[in-house]
Design an enzyme around this catalytic site. Structure first.
Site, mmCIF file in Angstrom:
data_model
loop_
_atom_site.group_PDB
_atom_site.id
_atom_site.type_symbol
_atom_site.label_atom_id
_atom_site.label_comp_id
_atom_site.label_asym_id
_atom_site.label_seq_id
_atom_site.Cartn_x
_atom_site.Cartn_y
_atom_site.Cartn_z
ATOM 1 N N GLU A 1 -10.601 -3.849 -0.998
ATOM 2 C CA GLU A 1 -11.566 -3.553 0.078
ATOM 3 C C GLU A 1 -11.129 -2.269 0.766
ATOM 4 O OE1 GLU A 1 -11.436 -6.426 3.337
ATOM 5 O OE2 GLU A 1 -9.343 -6.854 2.898
ATOM 6 N N LEU B 1 -10.594 -9.581 3.415
ATOM 7 C CA LEU B 1 -11.183 -10.220 4.577
ATOM 8 C C LEU B 1 -12.641 -10.499 4.215
ATOM 9 C CD1 LEU B 1 -10.673 -10.944 7.632
ATOM 10 C CD2 LEU B 1 -12.078 -8.934 8.090
ATOM 11 N N LYS C 1 -7.706 -12.856 9.721
ATOM 12 C CA LYS C 1 -7.848 -11.624 10.528
ATOM 13 C C LYS C 1 -6.687 -11.611 11.526
ATOM 14 C CE LYS C 1 -11.625 -8.796 12.387
ATOM 15 N NZ LYS C 1 -11.528 -7.602 11.564
HETATM 16 N N1 PLP Z 1 -12.175 -5.662 5.759
HETATM 17 C C1 PLP Z 1 -11.302 -5.310 6.711
HETATM 18 C C2 PLP Z 1 -9.873 -5.101 6.333
HETATM 19 C C3 PLP Z 1 -11.726 -5.154 8.043
HETATM 20 O O1 PLP Z 1 -10.837 -4.828 9.000
HETATM 21 C C4 PLP Z 1 -13.090 -5.340 8.349
HETATM 22 C C5 PLP Z 1 -13.617 -5.184 9.707
HETATM 23 O O2 PLP Z 1 -12.985 -4.758 10.602
HETATM 24 C C6 PLP Z 1 -13.968 -5.671 7.320
HETATM 25 C C7 PLP Z 1 -13.469 -5.850 6.046
HETATM 26 C C8 PLP Z 1 -15.428 -5.874 7.588
HETATM 27 O O3 PLP Z 1 -15.648 -7.125 8.219
HETATM 28 P P1 PLP Z 1 -16.906 -7.388 9.147
HETATM 29 O O4 PLP Z 1 -18.121 -7.130 8.322
HETATM 30 O O5 PLP Z 1 -16.779 -8.825 9.520
HETATM 31 O O6 PLP Z 1 -16.790 -6.464 10.298
#
Ligand code: PLP
Length: 268
Positions: free
Chosen positions: A168, A192, A136
């Site tokens: 995603e 992610l 991240k």
């Molecule tokens: N994928 C990306 C690129 C993201 O930026 C995020 C969240 O900001 C997610 C997936 C979802 O992750 P989470 O469920 O941990 O918020």
């Protein structure tokens, strides 16, 4: 401190190179949700970039709880950022810099329930990100460009497609329902690993659904019975149209609705 009083050096490597990491956590009922999982991911991101973690998980937890208490919002969104710190501009780094740490606590306004009830429109766009999307990192340029397309197209999210395969969303994970199976891209460098993704997959299993962690193609995305997004801010959100093509019968499908309901009970 008030936001306007917070200052960062122009030599901060976060500013110069995007050399840093972040997390976004939200509260339910004033309590941070899945804090352990977010702090674990922050640790993984730090390790992947050989960034020194400034605080232990216990210290982070104390700061976050104190921030939430001081801000005193009904619901808050907590943003954590760690950069490699301040140093004369040079791509390579020394181990001596002290990480710059920022935490903001802002009021969080959840999505309108009517959006959840009707579902949202999405578009696809090429996934032009780097090869470590599991970190991240502050380098969000590809996501910035994708989200700008979303804004121009007046849809809700960009679904990223890499070499014909769905990875995603620009700010969410994507799940596809094929029959009774929930399919989503596997954990690894292409996505992610969403905290919400993990929770929703567990919920799907406990609901007796089967799950498959594999990539689906763009044509399979359009042909899916249902498509939904997961994420901290979007929770479980049905997608009813992609690139103008209707998904399923153009309404949030039964599985997305079921998982959205179990997610709601899970968060209390
Ligand atoms: N994928 C990306 C690129 C993201 O930026 C995020 C969240 O900001 C997610 C997936 C979802 O992750 P989470 O469920 O941990 O918020």
């Amino acid at each position: 401190m008030p936001l306007a009083e917070a200052k960062v050096s122009i030599e901060d490597r976060g500013f110069q190179f995007g050399d840093g990491i972040y997390e976004v956590i939200r509260t339910y009922g004033g309590r941070p949700f899945s804090l352990e999982a977010h702090l674990a991911r922050l640790d993984r991101s730090a390790t992947a970039l050989a960034l020194t973690q400034p605080y232990s998980r216990a210290e982070w937890t104390d700061y976050i709880l104190e921030g939430i208490k001081r801000a005193d919002y009904p619901e808050a969104k907590i943003y954590l950022q760690i950069t490699r710190g301040v140093a004369p501009r040079d791509h390579a780094y020394s181990d001596e810099a002290t990480p710059t740490v920022v935490m903001t606590v802002r009021e969080f306004h959840p999505l309108d329930r009517s959006v959840q009830a009707t579902g949202v429109d999405a578009m696809t766009t090429e996934d032009i990100r780097w090869g470590r999307c599991d970190i991240k990192s502050l380098n969000l340029l590809a996501n910035v460009l994708a989200r700008q397309k979303v804004k121009q197209a007046q849809v809700f999210e960009a679904i990223l497609v890499n070499a014909g395969l769905v990875t995603e969303g620009a700010i969410s994970n994507v799940m596809v329902v094929q029959g009774e199976t929930v399919v989503t891209a596997p954990e690894g460098p292409r996505i992610l690993s969403g905290v919400t993704r993990g929770i929703v997959l567990d919920l799907a299993l406990s609901e007796g659904l089967s799950i498959q962690e594999r990539f689906v193609s763009q044509p399979d995305l359009y042909e899916a019975n249902e498509v939904f997004l997961t994420g901290t801010t979007v929770e479980v959100l049905a997608v009813i149209r992609i690139d103008g093509k209707v998904i399923g019968d153009g309404r949030p499908g039964p599985i997305a609705q079921r998982l959205a309901a179990s997610f709601t009970s899970r968060v209390g």
